[in-house]
Design a protein around this motif. Structure first.
Motif, short mmCIF file in Angstrom:
data_model
loop_
_atom_site.label_atom_id
_atom_site.label_comp_id
_atom_site.label_asym_id
_atom_site.label_seq_id
_atom_site.Cartn_x
_atom_site.Cartn_y
_atom_site.Cartn_z
N ARG A 190 0.84 -1.18 0.00
CA ARG A 190 0.00 0.00 0.00
C ARG A 190 0.88 1.24 0.00
O ARG A 190 1.90 1.29 0.70
CB ARG A 190 -0.91 0.03 1.24
CG ARG A 190 -1.66 -1.25 1.47
CD ARG A 190 -2.60 -1.59 0.35
NE ARG A 190 -3.73 -0.68 0.30
CZ ARG A 190 -4.66 -0.70 -0.64
NH1 ARG A 190 -4.58 -1.58 -1.63
NH2 ARG A 190 -5.65 0.15 -0.62
N ASP A 217 -12.27 -2.90 -2.39
CA ASP A 217 -11.57 -2.15 -1.35
C ASP A 217 -10.62 -1.12 -1.96
O ASP A 217 -10.48 0.00 -1.44
CB ASP A 217 -10.79 -3.11 -0.44
CG ASP A 217 -11.71 -3.97 0.41
OD1 ASP A 217 -12.93 -3.71 0.43
OD2 ASP A 217 -11.20 -4.90 1.06
N ASP A 218 -9.96 -1.49 -3.05
CA ASP A 218 -9.04 -0.54 -3.71
C ASP A 218 -9.80 0.68 -4.23
O ASP A 218 -9.33 1.82 -4.10
CB ASP A 218 -8.31 -1.23 -4.85
CG ASP A 218 -7.20 -2.16 -4.37
OD1 ASP A 218 -6.82 -2.06 -3.18
OD2 ASP A 218 -6.72 -2.97 -5.18
N ARG A 220 -12.64 1.83 -3.07
CA ARG A 220 -13.07 2.60 -1.91
C ARG A 220 -11.92 3.43 -1.34
O ARG A 220 -12.08 4.62 -1.04
CB ARG A 220 -13.59 1.65 -0.83
CG ARG A 220 -14.05 2.32 0.46
CD ARG A 220 -14.02 1.32 1.59
NE ARG A 220 -12.67 0.82 1.81
CZ ARG A 220 -12.41 -0.33 2.45
NH1 ARG A 220 -13.39 -1.10 2.88
NH2 ARG A 220 -11.15 -0.71 2.63
N ASP A 221 -10.74 2.82 -1.21
CA ASP A 221 -9.58 3.54 -0.67
C ASP A 221 -9.18 4.70 -1.58
O ASP A 221 -8.80 5.77 -1.11
CB ASP A 221 -8.40 2.58 -0.50
CG ASP A 221 -8.64 1.55 0.60
OD1 ASP A 221 -9.59 1.73 1.39
OD2 ASP A 221 -7.89 0.56 0.65
N GLU A 222 -9.26 4.49 -2.89
CA GLU A 222 -8.91 5.54 -3.83
C GLU A 222 -9.88 6.71 -3.72
O GLU A 222 -9.48 7.89 -3.75
CB GLU A 222 -8.91 4.99 -5.25
CG GLU A 222 -8.31 5.92 -6.30
CD GLU A 222 -6.81 6.08 -6.13
OE1 GLU A 222 -6.32 7.19 -6.44
OE2 GLU A 222 -6.15 5.13 -5.70
N MET A 224 -11.65 7.50 -1.02
CA MET A 224 -11.40 8.16 0.26
C MET A 224 -10.18 9.06 0.18
O MET A 224 -10.18 10.17 0.71
CB MET A 224 -11.22 7.11 1.37
CG MET A 224 -12.49 6.34 1.71
SD MET A 224 -12.20 5.03 2.93
CE MET A 224 -11.62 5.99 4.34
N ARG A 225 -9.15 8.58 -0.51
CA ARG A 225 -7.95 9.40 -0.65
C ARG A 225 -8.25 10.65 -1.48
O ARG A 225 -7.81 11.75 -1.14
CB ARG A 225 -6.84 8.60 -1.31
CG ARG A 225 -5.55 9.40 -1.52
CD ARG A 225 -4.51 8.59 -2.27
NE ARG A 225 -3.31 9.39 -2.48
CZ ARG A 225 -3.15 10.27 -3.45
NH1 ARG A 225 -4.16 10.49 -4.30
NH2 ARG A 225 -2.03 10.96 -3.59
N ALA A 303 -3.50 8.49 3.75
CA ALA A 303 -4.50 7.65 3.08
C ALA A 303 -3.79 6.63 2.20
O ALA A 303 -3.10 6.98 1.25
CB ALA A 303 -5.45 8.51 2.26
N THR A 305 -3.33 3.68 -0.56
CA THR A 305 -3.91 3.18 -1.79
C THR A 305 -3.02 2.06 -2.33
O THR A 305 -1.88 1.89 -1.88
CB THR A 305 -4.05 4.28 -2.86
OG1 THR A 305 -2.75 4.85 -3.10
CG2 THR A 305 -5.00 5.37 -2.39
#
Length: 550
Positions: A190, A217-218, A220-222, A224-225, A303, A305
């Motif tokens: 990550r 999940d990837d 979602r994380d992107e 959020m970032r 954050a 990614t």
């Protein structure tokens, strides 16, 4: 009966001596009865965790419970040249359970007594059989379907399915994972801030289900970032505007300039200055914006990614040969023991060559020049016991831009054919990477890397990164994993500007992302390519001509 107690890993951390950063820290995972897949990029820490489960390594923090010291553990390594420690016991074990294992894996009665002469797929089956025959509580299989053809892979899957203990499968074989595994423990790189870190996540189901959850999940994380970065940028813009207003108003106050009563905008800024400034100290409102902007910036920086993937753009200054033909061999027989051409049983004779075989990985230039010929199929010649002794081949030719895939079952002579081709090639720079690396290859490769001139070393490391590898680990002196070593050998060979690339089972030991990057790299190579592989999708993507050994 194997133990049915789950193995729990809690907060594990480990750093190798001299390494500037840990392999992993805070690792949590649970291995329950049945099969759990362990996935991740080459060199990310999977083998380190396996060595902890076997007791070979002790975590520097965290714990494994219950202790595996009182359990029967069996480990089957990636490398097929590692003779099983229990091979002699297996050879003399004729119990019903072991006989069932022999039948499931199709192991001949004489195989344990001639382990050094077995094909790669046969040796892998014997390794797995020796591990299963120990009746272990914990069974760890590291890339069990490397080196094997489709029937052997099916036999291995069937034998694994009968195991009832805690099974840990380190693999990059999606079909095998989907068929056997109830969960996946996935090592992931990550990106957060300016560094990559290793995290471990557990997903229910096999590879397909886990991959879908990871992709979700990837995304979602992107998102959020992106939101965190957007909020940080917005607040910093607000902070810049308010600070600029304060500075302009303060300048007006310092100069004591009279303000035209009709200049409402300037009067407003002056009033703002009075509200936002007390003896040069920022007001509470401005300070609050500063704190919010700072927190947003920290959140955006932290954050995580998915680490960047690369597309295999590795070739520099590569060109095809100007020769009309790079290799020509046959028709005739190729001796399994030496790889040399011998007399054809039809009465024809072919050129016999006693030049030494190329090393497992060095860039080589062989002499001799042939003329173009036709290509075709190849067939193995067997002795009375069924063991192949020679490979009958038609006239085979390799042109300067040919892309040839060699396929066929284990043990019938694919590697023997490569050895014969390399003996009889034209004088062109050739990069040949064997299926099995001899001891000392990693040290030799690292020594060659260290001896390169800085500009060339930078090119090699840049190419290495394009194959989803981490150059920083090499620069830190970390010993490359088998998959990383294959990538490094390829990139070192590129520095010699080959016109022909020959690879035996190039996808062995490579994670899926690296396989895709390698396929792209080989597809883009402008010269000739000869690849031996059991992977149909890989050959379909990288070659246009198929030679089948049967």
């Amino acid at each position: 009966m194997p133990s049915t107690t789950p193995i729990r890993c809690q907060g594990l951390a480990f750093t190798y001596p001299g390494a500037p950063s840990p392999v992993f820290h805070g690792l949590d995972a649970v291995f329950t009865p049945g099969w759990t897949a362990v996935l991740g990029d080459n060199g990310i820490g999977k083998s380190t965790l396996m060595r902890m489960l076997t007791g070979e390594l002790t975590p520097q923090s965290g714990a494994i419970t219950p202790s595996t010291a009182g359990l029967v553990k069996a480990y089957c390594p990636q490398r097929i040249d590692e003779r099983p420690a229990t091979l002699d016991d297996f050879a003399q074990d004729w119990s019903p359970e072991t006989m069932g294992i022999r039948r499931a894996l199709g192991i001949g009665d004489d195989w344990p007594y001639r382990y050094g002469t077995l094909s790669e797929g046969e040796a892998k089956r014997v390794q797995i059989a020796c591990a299963l025959a120990r009746r272990p509580d914990v069974l760890i299989l590291d890339e069990p379907t490397n080196h094997v053809d489709e029937p052997t892979s099916l036999a291995i899957s069937t034998a694994m399915n009968a195991f009832r203990g805690v099974g840990v499968l380190v693999s990059h074989d999606p079909e095998l994972i989907d068929a056997l595994c109830q969960r996946c423990v996935w090592f992931l790189r990550r990106h957060a801030g300016d560094v990559n870190e290793t995290v471990v996540r557990t997903f229910d189901g096999g590879y397909t289900q886990a991959r879908e959850q990871l992709a979700h999940d990837d995304r979602r994380d992107e998102q959020m970032r992106d939101r965190a970065v957007g909020e940080a940028n917005r607040l910093h813009d607000v902070l810049r505007r308010r600070s600029a207003d304060v500075q302009r108003a303060e300048a007006i106050k310092r100069h004591g300039s009279a303000i035209d009563r009709r200049d409402h905008d300037l009067r407003e800024r002056r009033n703002t200055a009075k509200a936002l400034s007390t003896d040069g100290v920022a007001s509470r409102a401005l300070a609050q914006v500063q704190r919010r902007a700072a927190r947003a910036g920290e959140l955006a920086a932290s954050a995580g990614t998915a680490a960047k993937r690369y597309a295999g753009d590795i070739w520099f200054e590569a060109r095809p040969s100007t020769r009309r033909e790079l290799m020509r061999i046959g028709p005739g027989l190729v001796d399994f023991a030496t790889g040399a051409l011998i007399g054809d049983r039809s009465g024809e004779t072919t050129h016999a060559d006693d030049r030494p075989l190329p090393s497992a990985w060095s860039t080589l230039v062989v002499d001799g020049e042939q003329t173009p010929g036709d290509t075709g199929s190849a067939a193995s010649i067997r002795d009375e016991g069924g063991a192949p002794t020679a490979l009958r081949i038609p006239l085979l030719s390799v042109g300067p831009r040919d892309r040839i895939g060699v396929s066929g079952p284990n043990g019938l002579g694919k590697t023997t054919l490569l050895r014969a081709l390399l003996r009889n090639g034209a004088a062109v720079p050739t990069l040949a990477i064997a299926q099995t690396m001899p001891d000392g290859t990693a040290e030799q490769a690292m020594g060659e890397l260290g001896g390169l001139r800085p500009p060339l070393r930078a090119q090699v490391l840049a190419s290495y990164a394009q194959l989803n590898a981490d150059p920083d680990r090499l620069l830190e002196g970390a010993n490359p994993s088998p998959g990383e070593l294959r990538k490094l050998m390829l990139c070192l060979g590129i520095a010699h500007h080959p016109e022909l690339v020959v690879m035996d089972e190039p996808t062995n030991h490579l994670d899926l992302s690296s396989q895709q990057a390698l396929a792209q790299a080989l597809r883009d190579f402008p010269g000739a390519v000869i690849l031996v592989s059991h992977s149909g999708w890989f050959l379909d993507r990288t070659t246009t001509v198929r030679w089948s050994v049967g």
